[in-house]
Write a protein that holds these residues in place. Structure first.
Motif, mmCIF file in Angstrom:
data_model
loop_
_atom_site.group_PDB
_atom_site.id
_atom_site.type_symbol
_atom_site.label_atom_id
_atom_site.label_comp_id
_atom_site.label_asym_id
_atom_site.label_seq_id
_atom_site.Cartn_x
_atom_site.Cartn_y
_atom_site.Cartn_z
ATOM 1 N N LEU A 54 0.827 -1.197 0.000
ATOM 2 C CA LEU A 54 0.000 0.000 0.000
ATOM 3 C C LEU A 54 0.872 1.262 0.000
ATOM 4 C CD1 LEU A 54 -2.838 -1.070 2.466
ATOM 5 C CD2 LEU A 54 -2.913 -1.000 -0.028
ATOM 6 N N VAL A 55 1.996 1.197 0.683
ATOM 7 C CA VAL A 55 2.939 2.322 0.641
ATOM 8 C C VAL A 55 3.524 2.462 -0.762
ATOM 9 C CG1 VAL A 55 5.133 3.207 1.530
ATOM 10 C CG2 VAL A 55 3.496 2.142 3.095
ATOM 11 N N TYR A 146 -10.339 1.744 4.309
ATOM 12 C CA TYR A 146 -10.983 0.573 4.920
ATOM 13 C C TYR A 146 -9.938 -0.440 5.365
ATOM 14 C CZ TYR A 146 -14.107 -3.406 5.490
ATOM 15 O OH TYR A 146 -14.791 -4.482 6.022
ATOM 16 N N ILE A 147 -8.978 -0.720 4.502
ATOM 17 C CA ILE A 147 -7.962 -1.735 4.815
ATOM 18 C C ILE A 147 -7.055 -1.277 5.953
ATOM 19 C CG2 ILE A 147 -5.964 -2.987 3.903
ATOM 20 C CD1 ILE A 147 -7.319 -2.608 1.082
ATOM 21 N N ILE A 148 -6.528 -0.071 5.834
ATOM 22 C CA ILE A 148 -5.542 0.408 6.809
ATOM 23 C C ILE A 148 -6.183 0.652 8.166
ATOM 24 C CG2 ILE A 148 -3.966 2.311 7.347
ATOM 25 C CD1 ILE A 148 -3.548 2.575 4.306
ATOM 26 N N TRP A 157 5.276 2.115 10.194
ATOM 27 C CA TRP A 157 4.551 2.245 8.934
ATOM 28 C C TRP A 157 4.429 3.694 8.483
ATOM 29 C CZ3 TRP A 157 0.145 4.440 6.837
ATOM 30 C CH2 TRP A 157 -0.248 3.943 5.584
ATOM 31 N N LEU A 158 4.022 4.570 9.391
ATOM 32 C CA LEU A 158 3.829 5.973 9.029
ATOM 33 C C LEU A 158 5.160 6.619 8.654
ATOM 34 C CD1 LEU A 158 1.368 7.782 8.800
ATOM 35 C CD2 LEU A 158 1.815 8.611 11.110
ATOM 36 N N LYS A 159 6.203 6.229 9.358
ATOM 37 C CA LYS A 159 7.537 6.757 9.040
ATOM 38 C C LYS A 159 7.978 6.269 7.663
ATOM 39 C CE LYS A 159 11.023 5.102 11.352
ATOM 40 N NZ LYS A 159 11.969 4.833 12.470
ATOM 41 N N TRP A 163 9.015 8.490 4.305
ATOM 42 C CA TRP A 163 10.273 8.367 3.565
ATOM 43 C C TRP A 163 10.037 8.042 2.092
ATOM 44 C CZ3 TRP A 163 15.012 9.942 4.389
ATOM 45 C CH2 TRP A 163 15.424 10.195 5.689
ATOM 46 N N VAL A 164 9.105 7.157 1.808
ATOM 47 C CA VAL A 164 8.811 6.818 0.411
ATOM 48 C C VAL A 164 8.266 8.043 -0.321
ATOM 49 C CG1 VAL A 164 7.295 5.463 -1.085
ATOM 50 C CG2 VAL A 164 8.475 4.366 0.824
#
Length: 488
Positions: A54-55, A146-148, A157-159, A163-164
């Motif tokens: 997802l990222v 919905y998924i997250i 994950w948020l970090k 970065w991406v």
């Protein structure tokens, strides 16, 4: 590479690199083979590494227009990742599936809006395929939320998302500089290179997203990602990396000449800084803004003039463009007349004209200024004297989310859309004492302003980031039952 691994663990870094490599290799393959290869690879990626896949959408959606222009065989990657990640969530929740049917007020409002708009569209002669297309446009990015929101996210994950986003912004910004300085002659598909642009748009950077407004939206979130990472890594570590790229992003952001995104960014920044009283952020932005004018904006425009003087051919425009000129066009009488004849004012006038004939349930999805009408047209345009050649033979966006909702769904749709928006704000308001809550409140208001000049809930670039962040907010504030979607 060391810096990336320091922030995103080595295995995730390798997945991102391999995924990007698969996309790049697929561009040189026959369309059918590219479709099979990307489907197999990204289906597996999304199933075994759903959170990271997802990222990866940040990279894919940002560059998708270029990818698809080169090889249409890669066009299903985003939908495939979203669908498989959804299936992976179902597998994780198989012992408690009923909990997945717990929805908030704003979700019920969205579902009812989609049903109402669909029924109205079918009743008013809109093609079934067009209605499905429009519903898909509204629902596909909601699925990210919905998924997250129902996934127990990893601590990093948020970090990793930040970065991406930053690295994607770096790549796109460098490409944007090359595009601008080469007068759109380098690193672009021939279709883009020789595309006829109006003098107003020819001075803008389109970038890998293929649209200056989409590029500006990406950089807006890139700037937010840098500010977030600066807050995490206080001190001297990566100080220069963040400062240099903040200057770069703001410089390219200005060169998109995207007035709508400028306004949205100002609304977000003003509200967030006032709510958090984080004057340090304002100081950083002010310094980076001045630096971007001195080091990016003026040098790039001088560079454009220089390359023109030595004979580099490009779009036939006078001058490189300017901030003042772009803002001045907003209230220029000629521009206002054009908006009244075939632009935003024209759409609003026609929208209310149609609304008067379809007050209760509207003219239906796929009938006025939405994503579906771009591909399928509308059964009511001829009746209301709406031309199809406004943009060189293409149908149009209403460039105003609200007039589209008013026209296509009537009074019922307006009520449901208001419930959708206010339902989200209510969730954010309950967390207003937290930084994340204040962030989402500011983003909600910025989104609301964007709706006056964009079909904002149909723009993939924007809704992708919005629902990724909203999903993380919901997960971290325990809005739903959450499940361990283990990364294998």
């Amino acid at each position: 590479m060391t810096m990336i691994k320091d922030k995103i663990n080595g295995k995730d870094t390798m997945y991102f690199i391999v995924s990007l490599a698969v996309l790049l290799v697929s561009l040189f393959l026959p369309t059918s083979i590219a479709l099979v290869l990307t489907s197999l690879f990204f289906g597996a990626f999304a199933f075994f590494r759903p959170q990271q896949s997802l990222v990866f959408l940040v990279i894919y959606v940002s560059i998708r227009p270029l990818f698809v222009e080169v090889n249409s065989g890669v066009k299903l990657v985003g939908d495939l990742i979203t669908f498989v990640a959804f299936v992976r969530l179902l597998v994780a929740a198989r012992k408690n599936l009923l909990s997945l049917f717990h929805f908030k007020l704003f979700e019920w409002a969205l579902f009812l809006l989609l049903i109402a708009g669909s029924i109205s569209g079918l009743m008013n002669g809109v093609l079934t395929s067009a209605v499905i297309f429009q519903v898909r446009t509204f629902i596909i990015m909601y699925l990210l939320y919905y998924i997250i929101s129902r996934t127990r996210l990893s601590e990093s994950w948020l970090k990793g998302l930040a970065w991406v986003t930053v690295w994607t912004g770096v790549i796109v910004s460098i490409h944007g500089l090359i595009e601008k300085l080469s007068l759109r002659q380098m690193l672009l598909p021939d279709v883009w290179k020789y595309k006829i642009l109006s003098p107003t748009n020819a001075v803008r950077i389109y970038g890998l997203p293929g649209n200056p407004n989409s590029l500006a939206l990406l950089l807006f979130f890139g700037i937010l990602a840098i500010l977030f990472l600066q807050q995490l890594y206080k001190g001297e570590k990566y100080k220069w990396f963040f400062n240099v790229n903040l200057t770069l992003f703001i410089g390219i952001f200005i060169l998109t000449y995207s007035r709508g995104t400028w306004i949205s960014a100002f609304v977000f920044g003003a509200l967030f800084i006032l709510m958090t009283r984080n004057w340090q952020v304002l100081k950083r932005l002010a310094i980076a803004g001045v630096a971007s004018i001195i080091l990016i904006y003026f040098p790039v425009n001088w560079g454009v003039q220089y390359f023109k003087s030595i004979g580099v051919e490009g779009p036939d425009v006078e001058g490189p463009g300017s901030i003042g000129g772009r803002l001045g066009e907003t209230f220029d009488q000629k521009n206002l007349d054009l908006m009244s004849e075939s632009g935003r004012f024209f759409y609003i006038k026609k929208g209310f004209e149609i609304f008067n004939d379809y007050k209760i349930v509207g003219s239906g999805f796929g009938s006025f200024g939405g994503s579906a009408t771009l591909s399928y047209g509308s059964p009511i345009y001829d009746h209301y004297g709406i031309r199809s050649d406004i943009y060189g033979g293409k149908y149009f966006y209403s460039d105003n989310q609200y007039i589209q909702i008013i026209t296509e769904t009537g009074v019922i749709g307006v009520i449901l859309f208001a419930a959708f928006l206010l339902g989200m704000l209510a969730l954010f308001w309950k967390q207003r004492k937290t930084t994340f809550g204040k962030f989402m409140i500011a983003l909600w208001f910025a989104t609301g302003f964007s709706g006056f000049y964009y079909n904002i809930w149909e723009l993939k670039m924007y809704t992708m980031f919005y629902f990724l962040l909203f999903g993380a907010f919901a997960s971290m504030t325990d809005q739903y039952a959450k499940f361990d979607v283990k990364e294998k």
